[in-house]
Design an enzyme around this catalytic site. Structure first.
Site, PDB file in Angstrom:
ATOM      1  N   SER A  47     -41.695  19.827  71.475  1.00 16.92           N
ATOM      2  CA  SER A  47     -41.762  20.989  72.365  1.00 16.92           C
ATOM      3  C   SER A  47     -40.553  21.089  73.294  1.00 16.92           C
ATOM      4  O   SER A  47     -40.259  22.164  73.806  1.00 16.92           O
ATOM      5  CB  SER A  47     -43.050  20.973  73.182  1.00 16.92           C
ATOM      6  N   LYS A 101     -42.048  19.500  80.534  1.00 15.40           N
ATOM      7  CA  LYS A 101     -41.486  20.838  80.328  1.00 15.40           C
ATOM      8  C   LYS A 101     -40.380  21.056  81.351  1.00 15.40           C
ATOM      9  O   LYS A 101     -40.161  20.253  82.244  1.00 15.40           O
ATOM     10  CB  LYS A 101     -42.554  21.933  80.505  1.00 15.40           C
TER      11      LYS A 101
END
Length: 193
Positions: A47, A101
Site C-alpha cells: 500500500s 500511510k
C-alpha cells in the site's frame, strides 16, 4: 549435583546476582526505549509502494508527535480508526494491526482528488514524486476537521486508506517513520519526508 541445584547455586553467587542485575537493567532500558522513544515496524503490504516494499523494516520515532504538529507528506504509523475496523470487521486481525500511510492534509485543509487522479490541497495541485501512479478515483472536496489528518497510501489504487474510511484522529498516531534499516540495500529515508 543436579542441573537445578547448579542453577540455584549460580543465582546465589555474586557473579549470578551481578548478571541478573545487568540483564534486568538492560531489558528495562530496551523496553522503555521501545515504549517511549523508537520502535521497529515491518511492512506487510504494497500500500506504500514505492516508498516501502513488502518486508522492509523501519524505525518509528514516538517523541515528536507530542511536541510538534503533523505536516503534509510525513509518513506515520497509527492505530486504525473505528471506521476502518467497521470496514474490515471488528474480529479481523487486520482491525488490530497498526497501519502506515502518508499524511496528505492536516486540520483545516480542503482536499480533493480530481479527475485524472491529481491531488489538490487548498486548491493547489500537489507534487507527489513518491506515489506509484495517479489515483483512478475522485474524492472530495472535503475539509479536514480539527484534531484529524487525512492519510493516503503512496500506492493510491491499492491502498485501503482515508479516501475510503475517512479522517484519522491525530491521537491515533503512534509515531513518524524515520528510516528503513532492513534490508541493507534499502537503508535510508528516501521519500519519507
Amino acid at each position: 549435583m543436579s542441573f537445578f541445584e547448579q542453577i540455584q547455586e549460580w543465582f546465589a553467587s555474586d557473579e549470578g546476582k551481578e548478571d541478573v542485575k545487568t540483564y534486568t537493567v538492560s531489558l528495562s532500558v530496551a523496553l522503555l526505549l521501545r515504549l517511549l522513544i523508537i520502535e521497529p515496524r515491518y511492512i506487510p503490504s504494497l500500500s506504500m509502494y514505492p516508498t516501502f516494499e513488502v518486508g522492509d523494516q523501519l524505525a518509528v520515532e514516538k517523541v515528536t508527535k507530542r511536541i510538534r504538529p503533523f505536516n503534509r507528506n510525513e509518513v506515520v504509523v497509527f492505530n486504525p480508526p473505528e471506521r476502518f475496523r467497521e470496514l474490515v470487521g471488528e474480529s479481523s486481525r487486520k482491525s488490530k494491526e497498526a497501519l502506515i500511510k502518508r499524511i496528505v492534509a492536516v486540520e483545516g485543509d480542503t482536499v480533493e482528488v480530481k479527475m485524472g487522479g491529481t491531488l489538490f490541497v487548498n486548491g493547489v495541485q500537489q507534487d507527489e514524486p513518491f506515489t506509484a501512479e495517479d489515483a483512478e478515483y475522485e474524492f472530495g472536496p472535503v475539509i479536514v476537521p480539527p484534531g484529524d489528518v487525512l492519510v493516503l497510501g503512496d500506492n493510491r489504487n491499492h491502498s485501503l486508506d482515508g479516501h475510503i474510511w475517512g479522517f484519522l484522529p491525530a491521537e491515533n498516531v503512534i509515531g513518524r517513520a524515520v528510516f528503513v534499516y532492513w534490508p541493507p540495500w534499502r537503508v535510508g529515508n528516501t521519500g519519507m519526508f
